[in-house]
Design a protein around this motif. Structure first.
Motif, PDB file in Angstrom:
ATOM      1  N   ARG A   1       0.867  -1.185   0.000  1.00  0.00           N
ATOM      2  CA  ARG A   1       0.000   0.000   0.000  1.00  0.00           C
ATOM      3  C   ARG A   1       0.902   1.233   0.000  1.00  0.00           C
ATOM      4  NH1 ARG A   1      -2.969  -1.345   5.438  1.00  0.00           N
ATOM      5  NH2 ARG A   1      -0.749  -1.602   5.914  1.00  0.00           N
TER       6      ARG A   1
ATOM      7  N   GLU B   1      -0.927  -1.137  -4.492  1.00  0.00           N
ATOM      8  CA  GLU B   1      -2.124  -0.322  -4.327  1.00  0.00           C
ATOM      9  C   GLU B   1      -1.692   1.125  -4.107  1.00  0.00           C
ATOM     10  OE1 GLU B   1      -4.473  -1.862  -1.146  1.00  0.00           O
ATOM     11  OE2 GLU B   1      -4.642  -3.870  -2.021  1.00  0.00           O
TER      12      GLU B   1
ATOM     13  N   THR C   1      -2.317   5.152  -3.473  1.00  0.00           N
ATOM     14  CA  THR C   1      -3.193   6.196  -2.931  1.00  0.00           C
ATOM     15  C   THR C   1      -2.547   7.545  -3.205  1.00  0.00           C
ATOM     16  OG1 THR C   1      -4.036   4.785  -1.147  1.00  0.00           O
ATOM     17  CG2 THR C   1      -4.222   7.168  -0.843  1.00  0.00           C
TER      18      THR C   1
ATOM     19  N   THR D   1      -2.573  14.286   4.772  1.00  0.00           N
ATOM     20  CA  THR D   1      -3.468  13.132   4.868  1.00  0.00           C
ATOM     21  C   THR D   1      -2.684  11.832   4.826  1.00  0.00           C
ATOM     22  OG1 THR D   1      -5.252  14.381   3.814  1.00  0.00           O
ATOM     23  CG2 THR D   1      -5.448  11.984   3.815  1.00  0.00           C
TER      24      THR D   1
ATOM     25  N   GLN E   1      -2.665   8.704   7.430  1.00  0.00           N
ATOM     26  CA  GLN E   1      -2.984   7.331   7.056  1.00  0.00           C
ATOM     27  C   GLN E   1      -1.836   6.379   7.386  1.00  0.00           C
ATOM     28  OE1 GLN E   1      -4.116   7.448   2.916  1.00  0.00           O
ATOM     29  NE2 GLN E   1      -6.107   8.370   3.350  1.00  0.00           N
TER      30      GLN E   1
ATOM     31  N   ALA F   1      -1.944   5.619  11.006  1.00  0.00           N
ATOM     32  CA  ALA F   1      -3.081   4.753  11.331  1.00  0.00           C
ATOM     33  C   ALA F   1      -2.884   3.323  10.831  1.00  0.00           C
ATOM     34  CB  ALA F   1      -4.366   5.337  10.744  1.00  0.00           C
ATOM     35  N   GLY F   2      -1.751   3.052  10.178  1.00  0.00           N
ATOM     36  CA  GLY F   2      -1.484   1.707   9.682  1.00  0.00           C
ATOM     37  C   GLY F   2      -2.182   1.374   8.391  1.00  0.00           C
ATOM     38  N   LEU F   3      -2.654   2.402   7.661  1.00  0.00           N
ATOM     39  CA  LEU F   3      -3.385   2.165   6.415  1.00  0.00           C
ATOM     40  C   LEU F   3      -2.471   2.127   5.199  1.00  0.00           C
ATOM     41  CD1 LEU F   3      -6.443   4.506   7.078  1.00  0.00           C
ATOM     42  CD2 LEU F   3      -6.245   2.046   7.489  1.00  0.00           C
ATOM     43  N   LEU F   4      -1.210   2.519   5.352  1.00  0.00           N
ATOM     44  CA  LEU F   4      -0.246   2.521   4.258  1.00  0.00           C
ATOM     45  C   LEU F   4       1.060   1.899   4.741  1.00  0.00           C
ATOM     46  CD1 LEU F   4      -0.820   6.140   2.872  1.00  0.00           C
ATOM     47  CD2 LEU F   4      -1.584   4.006   1.810  1.00  0.00           C
ATOM     48  N   ASP F   5       1.816   1.345   3.783  1.00  0.00           N
ATOM     49  CA  ASP F   5       3.103   0.726   4.098  1.00  0.00           C
ATOM     50  C   ASP F   5       4.277   1.650   3.769  1.00  0.00           C
ATOM     51  OD1 ASP F   5       1.900  -1.874   4.740  1.00  0.00           O
ATOM     52  OD2 ASP F   5       1.490  -1.987   2.585  1.00  0.00           O
TER      53      ASP F   5
ATOM     54  N   GLY G   1       5.907   2.528   7.079  1.00  0.00           N
ATOM     55  CA  GLY G   1       4.961   2.243   8.134  1.00  0.00           C
ATOM     56  C   GLY G   1       5.619   1.478   9.263  1.00  0.00           C
TER      57      GLY G   1
END
Length: 296
Positions: free
Chosen positions: A93, A122, A124, A130, A134, A137-141, A260
């Motif tokens: 990510r 993936e 983003t 932002t 993210q 928050a652990g939503l991206l690597d 991350g």
């Protein structure tokens, strides 16, 4: 003909324009950086940098070596991955800031996908602020974005001055608020623009706000106002605002790679391996981020 270690050192200096920062990035002594650059210059028979006690700049031959070094290192990495069988795999990510939409980042990502077909990438694209949120928050690597003011973490990819840009015929009235074209919060350039204007007592108003770089560029081309932008990535049809407009200096901005949090388990390890591979590819081809996608 050219030592990959010396080429990596050359790219680190070219991207940071500092022997000290290059040494910090590579985890070596500054004397090692100087030695690598000197040996590479000996191998080419040309000076690659012009430097004094205050600054480091690429020579014309250094600019040419940027492209060659990136190509050589990319081929070297592909060969190493092929023969060692250590190809990363799994989901990655990756977040990139809006600043790179009009650069050659897509070409770098295309090459990465071709060289690492087992990685499910993936992407983003968001505001730098932002992306920082993210990532936390652990939503991206892995994230490629501007460094937030006061932060020191992240691997420096490129340092550039910020400048005010607008339409060529735009004229600012010194008696009226500065019309601003800005990203919404938590945009980092937005925060910088407002901070410096208020520090210098300049009134301002928001003439356009959008999270889309293309929308901001369209508004600027229409003459709605000025926007703070990276000097090295000025879009076609826009120009730096002349000094006679009296706008305050915006300073510099760092573009960094941020990883991350390290996670345990097989899936987490695969993501980290893939993130390390993409980070290496971006650093090896970092000079291409400073060129518009339309350039040859």
């Amino acid at each position: 003909m050219y030592d990959p270690a010396q080429l990596r050192t050359f790219l680190a200096v070219a991207q940071t324009l500092s022997f000290t920062r290059a040494a910090r990035r590579l985890g070596v002594r500054q004397s090692t950086v100087s030695q690598h650059v000197r040996r590479l210059e000996d191998a080419t028979g040309r000076p690659l940098f012009s430097r004094d006690t205050h600054s480091v700049e690429l020579t014309e031959d250094g600019e040419a070596m940027l492209g060659f070094a990136s190509t050589i290192l990319a081929a070297h990495e592909r060969a190493a991955a092929y023969f060692t069988g250590g190809r990363p795999r799994g989901r990655l990510r990756f977040g990139a800031s809006e600043d790179f939409v009009l650069t050659r980042l897509p070409e770098i990502l295309e090459s990465f996908r071709r060289d690492h077909p087992e990685v499910d990438l993936e992407l983003t694209v968001e505001l730098s602020g932002t992306l920082h949120e993210q990532l936390a928050a652990g939503l991206l690597d892995l994230v490629l974005a501007k460094r937030r003011g006061g932060d020191t973490h992240g691997e420096l990819v490129w340092r550039s001055a910020l400048t005010w840009i607008g339409a060529p015929r735009l004229r600012l009235d010194p008696d009226r608020p500065v019309p601003l074209i800005v990203y919404p919060p938590p945009g980092i350039t937005r925060a910088r623009a407002l901070t410096v204007l208020e520090a210098h007592g300049r009134r301002w108003r928001v003439a356009c706000t959008s999270a889309s770089l293309s929308a901001l560029i369209a508004a600027a081309r229409a003459g709605l106002g000025v926007m703070a932008h990276t000097r090295g990535l000025i879009p076609p049809g826009l120009v730096p605002v002349p000094a006679r407009a009296g706008l305050p200096e915006l300073g510099e901005v760092d573009f960094v790679l941020l990883h991350g949090a390290r996670s345990t388990g097989r899936e987490g390890g695969a993501a980290q391996e893939a993130a390390d591979a993409l980070a290496a590819a971006i650093l090896a081809a970092g000079d291409r981020l400073r060129r518009p996608a339309a350039e040859g």
